[in-house]
Design a protein around this motif. Structure first.
Motif, mmCIF file in Angstrom:
data_model
loop_
_atom_site.group_PDB
_atom_site.id
_atom_site.type_symbol
_atom_site.label_atom_id
_atom_site.label_comp_id
_atom_site.label_asym_id
_atom_site.label_seq_id
_atom_site.Cartn_x
_atom_site.Cartn_y
_atom_site.Cartn_z
ATOM 1 N N ASP A 195 0.829 -1.212 0.000
ATOM 2 C CA ASP A 195 0.000 0.000 0.000
ATOM 3 C C ASP A 195 0.859 1.255 0.000
ATOM 4 O OD1 ASP A 195 -2.524 -1.000 -0.311
ATOM 5 O OD2 ASP A 195 -2.955 -1.156 1.831
ATOM 6 N N PHE A 196 1.940 1.219 -0.836
ATOM 7 C CA PHE A 196 2.806 2.365 -1.112
ATOM 8 C C PHE A 196 3.707 2.748 0.051
ATOM 9 C CE2 PHE A 196 -1.324 2.660 -3.211
ATOM 10 C CZ PHE A 196 -0.920 2.227 -4.463
ATOM 11 N N THR A 197 3.833 1.861 1.034
ATOM 12 C CA THR A 197 4.866 1.998 2.059
ATOM 13 C C THR A 197 5.972 1.005 1.705
ATOM 14 O OG1 THR A 197 3.305 2.653 3.784
ATOM 15 C CG2 THR A 197 5.418 1.768 4.508
ATOM 16 N N ASP A 198 7.207 1.503 1.614
ATOM 17 C CA ASP A 198 8.325 0.670 1.201
ATOM 18 C C ASP A 198 9.057 0.095 2.409
ATOM 19 O OD1 ASP A 198 7.862 1.215 -1.508
ATOM 20 O OD2 ASP A 198 9.052 3.052 -1.412
ATOM 21 N N TYR A 199 9.352 -1.205 2.338
ATOM 22 C CA TYR A 199 10.086 -1.893 3.388
ATOM 23 C C TYR A 199 11.337 -2.528 2.798
ATOM 24 C CZ TYR A 199 5.556 -1.616 5.787
ATOM 25 O OH TYR A 199 4.382 -1.180 6.349
ATOM 26 N N THR A 200 12.434 -2.483 3.564
ATOM 27 C CA THR A 200 13.638 -3.212 3.187
ATOM 28 C C THR A 200 13.570 -4.590 3.827
ATOM 29 O OG1 THR A 200 14.951 -1.183 3.050
ATOM 30 C CG2 THR A 200 16.158 -3.252 3.294
ATOM 31 N N ILE A 201 13.689 -5.620 3.022
ATOM 32 C CA ILE A 201 13.622 -6.984 3.530
ATOM 33 C C ILE A 201 14.967 -7.375 4.120
ATOM 34 C CG2 ILE A 201 13.246 -9.410 2.922
ATOM 35 C CD1 ILE A 201 11.483 -8.442 0.600
ATOM 36 N N THR A 202 14.954 -7.831 5.356
ATOM 37 C CA THR A 202 16.159 -8.293 6.039
ATOM 38 C C THR A 202 15.865 -9.650 6.672
ATOM 39 O OG1 THR A 202 15.550 -7.178 8.099
ATOM 40 C CG2 THR A 202 16.891 -5.922 6.538
ATOM 41 N N ASP A 203 16.866 -10.230 7.322
ATOM 42 C CA ASP A 203 16.642 -11.477 8.045
ATOM 43 C C ASP A 203 15.564 -11.272 9.105
ATOM 44 O OD1 ASP A 203 18.692 -12.434 6.524
ATOM 45 O OD2 ASP A 203 20.150 -12.569 8.152
ATOM 46 N N ALA A 258 -14.351 -0.111 3.750
ATOM 47 C CA ALA A 258 -13.808 -0.761 2.558
ATOM 48 C C ALA A 258 -14.918 -1.234 1.618
ATOM 49 C CB ALA A 258 -12.920 -1.929 2.960
ATOM 50 N N THR A 259 -16.052 -1.627 2.184
ATOM 51 C CA THR A 259 -17.150 -2.176 1.397
ATOM 52 C C THR A 259 -18.010 -1.092 0.767
ATOM 53 O OG1 THR A 259 -17.222 -4.108 2.865
ATOM 54 C CG2 THR A 259 -19.146 -3.717 1.464
ATOM 55 N N HIS A 260 -18.228 0.009 1.490
ATOM 56 C CA HIS A 260 -19.226 0.999 1.067
ATOM 57 C C HIS A 260 -18.647 2.352 0.664
ATOM 58 C CE1 HIS A 260 -22.489 -1.618 2.414
ATOM 59 N NE2 HIS A 260 -21.839 -1.804 3.542
ATOM 60 N N ILE A 261 -17.319 2.453 0.550
ATOM 61 C CA ILE A 261 -16.705 3.768 0.370
ATOM 62 C C ILE A 261 -17.156 4.477 -0.901
ATOM 63 C CG2 ILE A 261 -14.655 2.965 -0.881
ATOM 64 C CD1 ILE A 261 -14.852 5.673 1.889
ATOM 65 N N THR A 262 -17.536 3.752 -1.927
ATOM 66 C CA THR A 262 -17.934 4.412 -3.171
ATOM 67 C C THR A 262 -19.291 5.100 -3.059
ATOM 68 O OG1 THR A 262 -18.911 2.374 -4.042
ATOM 69 C CG2 THR A 262 -16.604 2.801 -4.586
ATOM 70 N N THR A 263 -20.107 4.676 -2.101
ATOM 71 C CA THR A 263 -21.452 5.247 -1.981
ATOM 72 C C THR A 263 -21.686 5.971 -0.655
ATOM 73 O OG1 THR A 263 -22.254 3.109 -1.163
ATOM 74 C CG2 THR A 263 -22.497 3.559 -3.526
ATOM 75 N N LEU A 302 -6.140 6.072 -0.401
ATOM 76 C CA LEU A 302 -5.416 4.823 -0.611
ATOM 77 C C LEU A 302 -5.941 4.072 -1.828
ATOM 78 C CD1 LEU A 302 -3.400 2.634 0.194
ATOM 79 C CD2 LEU A 302 -5.096 1.774 1.828
ATOM 80 N N GLU A 303 -7.263 3.978 -1.949
ATOM 81 C CA GLU A 303 -7.844 3.265 -3.089
ATOM 82 C C GLU A 303 -7.553 4.018 -4.388
ATOM 83 O OE1 GLU A 303 -9.333 0.244 -5.148
ATOM 84 O OE2 GLU A 303 -8.961 0.259 -2.983
ATOM 85 N N ALA A 304 -7.544 5.342 -4.328
ATOM 86 C CA ALA A 304 -7.200 6.125 -5.521
ATOM 87 C C ALA A 304 -5.758 5.848 -5.942
ATOM 88 C CB ALA A 304 -7.396 7.616 -5.245
ATOM 89 N N LYS A 305 -4.846 5.804 -4.973
ATOM 90 C CA LYS A 305 -3.445 5.506 -5.283
ATOM 91 C C LYS A 305 -3.310 4.110 -5.887
ATOM 92 C CE LYS A 305 -1.220 8.409 -1.747
ATOM 93 N NZ LYS A 305 -0.418 8.378 -0.482
ATOM 94 N N TRP A 340 -14.984 8.357 -11.063
ATOM 95 C CA TRP A 340 -16.340 7.786 -11.126
ATOM 96 C C TRP A 340 -16.409 6.475 -10.345
ATOM 97 C CZ3 TRP A 340 -16.056 8.604 -17.092
ATOM 98 C CH2 TRP A 340 -16.214 9.975 -17.378
ATOM 99 N N ALA A 341 -15.353 5.662 -10.441
ATOM 100 C CA ALA A 341 -15.342 4.381 -9.732
ATOM 101 C C ALA A 341 -15.379 4.579 -8.225
ATOM 102 C CB ALA A 341 -14.110 3.575 -10.124
ATOM 103 N N LEU A 342 -14.837 5.696 -7.756
ATOM 104 C CA LEU A 342 -14.826 5.994 -6.319
ATOM 105 C C LEU A 342 -16.070 6.770 -5.874
ATOM 106 C CD1 LEU A 342 -11.060 6.903 -5.820
ATOM 107 C CD2 LEU A 342 -12.258 4.877 -4.973
ATOM 108 N N GLY A 343 -16.976 7.007 -6.812
ATOM 109 C CA GLY A 343 -18.230 7.650 -6.453
ATOM 110 C C GLY A 343 -18.251 9.148 -6.604
ATOM 111 N N TYR A 344 -17.272 9.711 -7.310
ATOM 112 C CA TYR A 344 -17.224 11.157 -7.531
ATOM 113 C C TYR A 344 -17.618 11.458 -8.977
ATOM 114 C CZ TYR A 344 -14.606 11.577 -3.150
ATOM 115 O OH TYR A 344 -14.226 11.537 -1.834
ATOM 116 N N GLU A 345 -18.791 12.009 -9.166
ATOM 117 C CA GLU A 345 -19.205 12.389 -10.515
ATOM 118 C C GLU A 345 -18.491 13.657 -10.966
ATOM 119 O OE1 GLU A 345 -23.400 12.627 -10.891
ATOM 120 O OE2 GLU A 345 -23.759 10.568 -10.208
#
Length: 257
Positions: A51-59, A164-169, A209-212, A227-232
């Motif tokens: 979700d656009f947060t970068d992590y460095t993978i280590t042991d 998460a379920t209803h954010i578009t409306t 977040l969903e727009a990104k 439009w997909a996010l509910g903004y005409e």
């Protein structure tokens, strides 16, 4: 309209990373899952974006993703550990929702539990799924001991699921307060106590977040995403996005890439 690539999984699976990678780097471009994704590494190197947060993978890196999150990973060959995937109906532990609010942990001495899970899954003896769920419950206890849990509040988890379920409306605090049979004041008290944010801030965070996700994981035009996010009103969406990110949707897409 293009959709973000979704990878699906049934019930439960576990793979030995070394076998899965077959001596090659594991490189996966931005995509999302409809299941929980648990990557437990004893040895590891590379990068992981969630979700656009970068992590460095280590042991001793542990990554736990919730359904719907987007991620991209570049895991170097020679990494060792296990990749576990399970859908929401598998429901291994009441601690899962709390543990999954955090995507990254770093913890030693967890591989033994995963090895037990791998053996149970491989041999599939009687009641093996029950044993796996018990072992995962213990695993999540270890995770939560390393960090102060964000919250164990069932109402907050329900709120996050509803958003998460209803954010578009539904984009108003009053909408979610009504769904939870609470007042707006009560709902804000819950979110402020658990996360230090108002409910309105949580709603806005999810929209951004969903727009990104749409901007970087698809080639959809800005008006299609709006439009997909509910903004005409596309111009309003562009102003809203810039207010919360400092960039227009198009400049965000170009700058991130």
């Amino acid at each position: 309209m293009q959709h973000i690539p979704i990878r699906t999984n049934t019930s439960f699976s576990i793979r030995d990373i070394n076998d899965y990678m077959s001596g090659q780097n594991m490189i996966q471009s931005l995509h999302r899952h409809d299941f929980y994704y648990l990557l437990v590494l004893e040895k590891g190197a590379g990068t992981h974006s969630i979700d656009f947060t970068d992590y460095t993978i280590t042991d001793h890196s542990i990554f736990l993703l919730r359904p719907g999150q987007v991620h991209a990973i570049h895991l170097h060959s020679g990494s060792t550990g296990y990749l576990l995937q399970f859908n929401q109906s598998f429901d291994p532990s009441p601690l899962l929702h709390t543990a999954a609010q955090q995507n990254f942990y770093q913890l030693e001495n967890t591989l033994a539990i995963c090895t037990q899970i791998f053996e149970e899954f491989t041999h599939s003896k009687e009641k093996y799924e029950d044993v796996i769920k018990s072992l995962l419950h213990i695993f999540f206890i270890h995770l939560l001991r390393t960090q102060k849990p964000l919250t164990a509040n069932d109402q907050l988890h329900t709120l996050q699921t509803l958003i998460a379920t209803h954010i578009t409306t539904h984009k108003q605090v009053a909408d979610y307060a009504a769904m939870l049979h609470l007042s707006a004041y009560q709902l804000n008290a819950i979110t402020k106590s658990a996360l230090g944010k108002t409910c309105s801030a949580l709603i806005n965070d999810h929209i951004i977040l969903e727009a990104k996700r749409q901007l970087l994981a698809t080639k959809n035009l800005v008006n299609e995403i709006s439009w997909a996010l509910g903004y005409e009103d596309v111009s309003y969406f562009i102003r809203f996005f810039k207010k919360h990110t400092g960039h227009t949707p198009e400049s965000f897409r170009q700058n991130f890439k």
